[in-house]
Write a protein that holds these residues in place. Structure first.
Motif, short mmCIF file in Angstrom:
data_model
loop_
_atom_site.label_atom_id
_atom_site.label_comp_id
_atom_site.label_asym_id
_atom_site.label_seq_id
_atom_site.Cartn_x
_atom_site.Cartn_y
_atom_site.Cartn_z
N PRO A 1 0.94 -1.27 0.13
CA PRO A 1 -0.14 0.05 -0.14
C PRO A 1 0.90 1.35 -0.04
N VAL B 1 2.22 1.94 -3.45
CA VAL B 1 1.24 2.45 -4.27
C VAL B 1 0.98 3.96 -3.88
N ARG B 2 1.00 4.29 -2.75
CA ARG B 2 0.80 5.63 -2.37
C ARG B 2 2.10 6.46 -2.73
N ASP C 1 -2.15 2.72 8.82
CA ASP C 1 -3.43 3.15 8.01
C ASP C 1 -3.15 3.36 6.35
N THR C 2 -2.30 2.37 5.99
CA THR C 2 -1.62 2.46 4.71
C THR C 2 -2.63 2.28 3.55
N ARG C 3 -3.58 1.29 3.58
CA ARG C 3 -4.43 1.17 2.59
C ARG C 3 -5.26 2.47 2.20
N TRP C 4 -5.75 2.94 3.31
CA TRP C 4 -6.18 4.23 2.84
C TRP C 4 -5.70 5.48 2.47
N ALA D 1 -2.97 5.00 0.48
CA ALA D 1 -2.65 4.48 -0.94
C ALA D 1 -3.90 4.97 -2.07
N TRP D 2 -5.15 4.92 -1.43
CA TRP D 2 -6.16 5.28 -2.42
C TRP D 2 -6.30 6.84 -2.49
#
Length: 456
Positions: A250, A253-254, A389-392, A394-395
């Protein structure tokens, strides 16, 4: 009633004591991190000042090559950020040995990724540079710098991973020492090899490679000593390395989305002419230096947030976040005032071309205005990384970059030229940072990111 008043006074004193202790802890981590982070972009500032006296083509070439090189390295920034969060959480939960073991896995991953990155960057240097649409003279200089610099990518990634381990262990002093020694060596070597030996732009790249390799060896030695003291294994563990790699996706991606925005900005600057591209290179380097300065609090935020959430201290996490946001905004204001005061002085150190100096001075005013906004984005980015909180993240970064695309395309396609075109480009980039700040602020207001425990 008297007892109630006394109780209220005691509670207030307790809160004030806790607040003072929290502030000291933030400063203990942030001040060395600030000095170390400022030293890091000085590698590039030193090269810019030294190479700038070789001519406009060389300085512009450094700008293009640096954009590619920093992308090749910084897409793996999770080696530092992700490792900091994981190590800090385990430290907060009382598992120091497990914290160091997780960090060792990150160092092994850095070596593997660095070897691949070096080969890909060296082989594809020419086509990567040509994507920017610069003149033939600029492309030639950029390719030379990039191919030599590729040799240092493994060391650069190891520095990231080892620094992440130490930050997670609440040690920001050791990376500071490494950065200061590395910067001093880099400046001396670049000056000697570029102008003394006469190797031109290749000398600047070779000097940086040598300095980064020395930094990597020093930091790894410190981590290895700590691992041996705790009895942590130093051998390669496939499962641990794979876990570190999965956890970093993630953040990868970020970071790719963030680097895409920076590359789009340089691509747009390349269409304004060599003088404007050279000015943009220095303006971006100044912005990066300021970003590293602002990021010092974000580094403290990563380490403290991971540790407090690992210890299940939600109230402490929220209080520390509020303090750091306030500090970061005021720090941004101070930096803005400083750049405005020096916006005509800074260009004198980087170019003798009056067109480059004029364009750079104008761009720096926009850079200054955006600093308080950037402060919000950087500090909350650090808090959320520390929370895992890496998934958030990234998006959110992908959304910000998508929102930036029409802004930067409008500048490229508008036909704006000269200084005016460069100013509009930096206004668009400030809009991008504003979008990032708003998204981070909305997320931080909620509670979904505050997950407690040794594991996210």
């Amino acid at each position: 009633m008297v007892r109630g008043r006394l109780s209220g006074v005691a509670q207030r004193d307790t809160r004030e004591t806790a607040g003072a202790s929290r502030s000291r802890e933030i400063l203990r981590l942030a001040v060395p991190a600030f000095l170390a982070l400022v030293a890091e972009p000085l590698f590039l500032l030193a090269d810019s000042a030294i190479v700038g006296h070789l001519g406009t083509s060389a300085l512009a070439g450094l700008g293009v090559a640096s954009a590619v090189l920093l992308t090749a390295v910084n897409i793996f920034i999770f080696l530092a950020y992700g490792t900091t969060a994981v190590v800090a959480r385990r430290l907060g939960a009382g598992d120091e040995r497990g914290a160091v073991s997780a960090g060792i896995d990150g160092v092994w991953l850095a070596l593997m990724l660095g070897a691949v990155g070096a080969i890909v960057t060296a082989v594809l240097a020419q086509p990567l540079v040509q994507l920017f649409g610069a003149s033939d003279a600029v492309v030639a200089e950029a390719v030379t710098y990039l191919r030599w610099s590729a040799l240092g990518i493994p060391s650069m990634l190891v520095v990231l991973a080892a620094t992440g381990v130490l930050r997670g262990l609440q040690d920001t002093r050791t990376p500071l020492v490494a950065s200061v020694v590395g910067f001093t060596g880099n400046a001396a070597l670049s000056l000697l090899l570029v102008h003394g030996v006469g190797w031109g732009i290749a000398g600047a790249a070779i000097g940086t490679v040598i300095a980064q390799t020395g930094m990597a060896l020093g930091l790894v030695l410190v981590v290895v000593r700590g691992a041996r003291r705790l009895g942590s294994s130093l051998t390669f563990h496939g499962a641990g390395v794979l876990r570190a790699a999965r956890g970093g996706i993630p953040l990868l991606v970020r970071t790719i989305a963030l680097r895409a925005a920076l590359l789009l900005t340089t691509w747009s600057a390349a269409g304004l002419g060599d003088e404007q591209l050279a000015a943009h290179q220095v303006a971006l380097t100044v912005w990066s230096t300021l970003a590293f300065a602002l990021d010092a609090l974000a580094i403290a935020a990563q380490a403290l947030t991971g540790k407090t959430l690992g210890a299940s201290d939600v109230e402490g996490t929220r209080a520390a976040t509020a303090v750091m946001v306030r500090w970061s905004v005021w720090f941004g204001v101070i930096l803005a005032v400083l750049i405005v005061a020096l916006h005509r002085v800074i260009p004198l150190g980087f170019s003798q071309d009056p067109d480059v100096r004029s364009a750079l001075a104008a761009a720096l005013l926009v850079v200054a205005v955006g600093q308080p906004i950037a402060g919000i984005a950087f500090i909350l980015d650090g808090v959320l990384i520390g929370a895992g909180d890496t998934r958030w993240l990234a998006w959110a970064q992908v959304a910000a970059t998508v929102a930036y695309l029409p802004m930067v395309l409008a500048v490229r396609l508008s036909g704006a030229e000269g200084t005016a075109g460069l100013v509009w480009l930096w206004i668009a980039f400030t809009g991008f940072m504003t979008v990032r700040s708003v998204l981070m602020w909305l997320r931080a207001r909620g509670d979904a990111w505050m997950v407690v425990g040794a594991e996210r």
